[in-house]
Design an enzyme around this catalytic site. Structure first.
Site, mmCIF file in Angstrom:
data_model
loop_
_atom_site.group_PDB
_atom_site.id
_atom_site.type_symbol
_atom_site.label_atom_id
_atom_site.label_comp_id
_atom_site.label_asym_id
_atom_site.label_seq_id
_atom_site.Cartn_x
_atom_site.Cartn_y
_atom_site.Cartn_z
ATOM 1 N N LYS A 28 61.420 -76.960 -9.534
ATOM 2 C CA LYS A 28 62.111 -75.893 -8.793
ATOM 3 C C LYS A 28 61.243 -74.633 -8.717
ATOM 4 O O LYS A 28 61.115 -74.018 -7.653
ATOM 5 C CB LYS A 28 63.455 -75.590 -9.482
ATOM 6 C CG LYS A 28 64.289 -74.526 -8.791
ATOM 7 C CD LYS A 28 65.767 -74.740 -9.028
ATOM 8 C CE LYS A 28 66.225 -74.384 -10.423
ATOM 9 N NZ LYS A 28 66.239 -72.924 -10.665
ATOM 10 N N SER A 174 60.260 -62.587 -18.885
ATOM 11 C CA SER A 174 60.799 -63.146 -17.648
ATOM 12 C C SER A 174 59.686 -63.437 -16.648
ATOM 13 O O SER A 174 59.003 -62.535 -16.172
ATOM 14 C CB SER A 174 61.805 -62.169 -17.021
ATOM 15 O OG SER A 174 62.072 -62.565 -15.681
ATOM 16 N N ASP A 327 65.289 -72.722 -20.067
ATOM 17 C CA ASP A 327 66.337 -73.404 -19.294
ATOM 18 C C ASP A 327 66.879 -74.641 -20.003
ATOM 19 O O ASP A 327 67.826 -75.269 -19.518
ATOM 20 C CB ASP A 327 65.789 -73.810 -17.921
ATOM 21 C CG ASP A 327 65.533 -72.594 -17.036
ATOM 22 O OD1 ASP A 327 66.188 -71.557 -17.250
ATOM 23 O OD2 ASP A 327 64.680 -72.686 -16.133
ATOM 24 N N LYS A 354 71.742 -65.781 -17.420
ATOM 25 C CA LYS A 354 71.336 -66.840 -16.486
ATOM 26 C C LYS A 354 72.470 -67.057 -15.469
ATOM 27 O O LYS A 354 73.320 -66.189 -15.304
ATOM 28 C CB LYS A 354 71.007 -68.115 -17.261
ATOM 29 C CG LYS A 354 69.811 -67.970 -18.183
ATOM 30 C CD LYS A 354 68.539 -67.749 -17.392
ATOM 31 C CE LYS A 354 67.343 -67.537 -18.290
ATOM 32 N NZ LYS A 354 66.151 -67.151 -17.544
HETATM 33 C C1 S3P Z 1 62.042 -69.083 -13.490
HETATM 34 C C2 S3P Z 1 62.049 -68.247 -14.578
HETATM 35 C C3 S3P Z 1 63.107 -68.256 -15.590
HETATM 36 C C4 S3P Z 1 63.978 -69.513 -15.501
HETATM 37 C C5 S3P Z 1 64.349 -69.854 -14.100
HETATM 38 C C6 S3P Z 1 63.105 -70.091 -13.267
HETATM 39 C C7 S3P Z 1 60.941 -68.990 -12.517
HETATM 40 O O1 S3P Z 1 63.923 -67.120 -15.400
HETATM 41 O O2 S3P Z 1 65.152 -69.343 -16.268
HETATM 42 O O3 S3P Z 1 65.144 -71.019 -14.042
HETATM 43 O O4 S3P Z 1 60.789 -69.902 -11.671
HETATM 44 O O5 S3P Z 1 60.187 -68.008 -12.593
HETATM 45 P P1 S3P Z 1 63.591 -65.690 -16.073
HETATM 46 O O6 S3P Z 1 62.398 -65.133 -15.403
HETATM 47 O O7 S3P Z 1 64.831 -64.857 -15.818
HETATM 48 O O8 S3P Z 1 63.392 -65.986 -17.524
#
Ligand code: S3P
Length: 450
Positions: A28, A174, A327, A354
């Site tokens: 994803k 993040s 996640d 989340k």
């Molecule tokens: C993601 C970062 C994460 C993760 C999300 C996907 C990304 O979030 O939980 O499902 O693709 O950069 P955070 O940046 O809020 O930790």
């Protein structure tokens, strides 16, 4: 579907052995980034293995609204004719990112250093999530933002035509914030710097390099420092998206807790910034092996083989590992329910912001199915009942959160009496083939609620 339709209640019955090969969909995180970077690059970017879940489809639609040409040419195969760095056009309407925090946050970064205005919204889950963490650094570039209280969506960003590069230290671990800053930095002259105390997923850095940007990443006094040279000449790419380790987690973990199971999940991306769950499962004593380790599309990849693991023990998961499995805590808490002793998950307060408050969602649903859980703001402890020890028979709320829905369905597979979720619809956001894939392995679902 993901908060847009009528709820789809579903029950996972206690399952016999799960066996066979599980082909999980594309990553994803990498899928979102492929579309956004393709849209920021002149020429045709071709993508194979793109995740065709609702989150990513919403990002594809958004890229069209900003002026890119995005075409589905086959199963998971997409073509993007981009507009170039700084070339985004002003969208005519509100951008609806549905359930996707990654989509909305990365796109806000990508448009903030262009002199256009865009308004963003999302579903009931996304509208509760904090956006101040993104608009803060974007303001430092010179953009302006106007949102609801607490920086919630709907929110308008007025991009700047005269951006200044920033030197930004992440206040929370993040990858979305890091990526938003780097994407904004693409159209700022000079050097944009992001500093992170805990290493978060690095797909944006890797992919920016692949598109021809100058990005360095070094650890200085324990802090990762990422430097991007702005206004690069990006060149269109061919991208093969690896399969998503966060989706692979569900068939893998279901196999570990279901008697007699033996499941092979091929071609899983095992970037070290994403692989914390698998390290943890092995420490717990899971029968989990990596086969045919290799590199594909600039990412380490392996086939994962998981077998029923009756000997798993609870462990303490160290806080410094949290970012690499952020996640996966919901599904880890399910596996922990079938281990002997307590599993302590530390440094996990980001789970509270989340798609749902994942600590609360898991704690409430696990308790309803006979598992004891303790929580603090920043920790979750699951008291395992041993192999085949979870009674089940309860109901859990998905709270518009795909990973919560899938986690409880996996709990049901390993349990004695099955587990019901009030709405399996959100699963379509990230793993649209979850139900048929698990059924092919041997899982049984009932579509009506009990
Ligand atoms: C993601 C970062 C994460 C993760 C999300 C996907 C990304 O979030 O939980 O499902 O693709 O950069 P955070 O940046 O809020 O930790």
């Amino acid at each position: 579907m993901g908060g847009h339709g009528t709820p789809e209640p579903m029950t996972a019955l206690g399952s016999g052995p799960l066996k066979g090969v599980a082909d999980v969909p594309g990553d994803k995180s990498i899928s979102h980034r492929s579309l956004i970077l393709g849209a920021l690059t002149v020429g045709e970017t071709r993508v194979t293995g793109l995740l065709e879940g609702q989150d990513v489809l919403d990002t594809a639609k958004a890229m069209e609204a900003f002026g890119a040409e995005v075409t589905r040419v086959g199963d998971g195969e997409w073509s993007i004719h981009g507009v170039g760095t700084g070339g985004f056009a002003e969208p005519e309407d509100v951008i609806d990112c549905g359930n996707s925090g990654t989509g909305v946050r990365l796109i806000m970064g990508a448009m903030a250093t262009t002199p256009i205005t865009a308004t963003f919204t999302g579903d009931a889950s996304l509208r509760t999530r904090p956006m101040g963490r993104i608009t803060g650094p974007l303001t430092e570039f010179g953009a302006a933002s106007f949102g609801r209280a607490g920086g919630r969506l709907p929110l308008t960003i007025v991009g700047t035509g005269n951006p200044v590069p920033v030197d930004y230290t992440l206040p929370v671990p993040s990858a979305q914030v890091k990526s938003a800053v780097l994407l904004a930095g693409l159209n700022a002259p000079g050097e944009t710097i992001v500093r992170e105390a805990e290493a978060t997923r690095d797909h944006t850095e890797r992919m920016l390099r692949g598109f021809g940007a100058e990005v360095s990443s070094e650890v200085e006094k324990g802090v990762r420092v990422i430097r991007l040279t702005g206004q690069p000449e990006l060149s269109a790419q061919t991208i093969a998206v690896p399969r998503d380790p966060s989706s692979a987690a569900f068939p893998v973990c279901a196999a570990l807790i279901t008697e007699g199971s033996d499941v092979l999940v091929p071609g899983i991306g095992l970037n070290p910034t994403r692989a914390g769950l698998y390290t943890t499962l092995r420490e717990m004593g899971a029968d989990l092996t990596y086969e045919k380790e290799r590199e594909e599309g600039g990412e380490p990849v392996a086939d994962l083989r998981a077998r029923f693991s009756p000997g798993m023990m609870g462990i303490e998961v160290p806080p410094e590992r949290a970012a690499s499995m952020i996640d996966e805590f919901p599904i880890l808490s399910v596996v922990a329910s079938f281990a002997e002793g307590a599993t302590v998950m530390q440094g996990v307060k980001e789970l509270r912001v989340k798609e749902s408050d994942r600590i609360d969602a898991m704690a409430v649903g696990l308790r309803a199915n006979g598992v004891a859980v303790d929580e603090t703001e920043d920790t979750m402890t699951v008291h395992g009942l041993g192999p085949k020890g979870v009674p089940g028979g309860g109901r859990a709320e998905a709270r518009l959160d795909h990973r919560i829905a899938m986690s409880f369905l996996c709990l049901g597979m390993g349990s004695e009496r099955g587990v019901s979720v009030d709405d399996a619809g959100p699963i379509l956001t990230s793993f649209p083939i979850f139900v048929p894939l698990m059924e092919r392995l041997g899982a049984s679902f009932a579509r009506d609620n009990r």
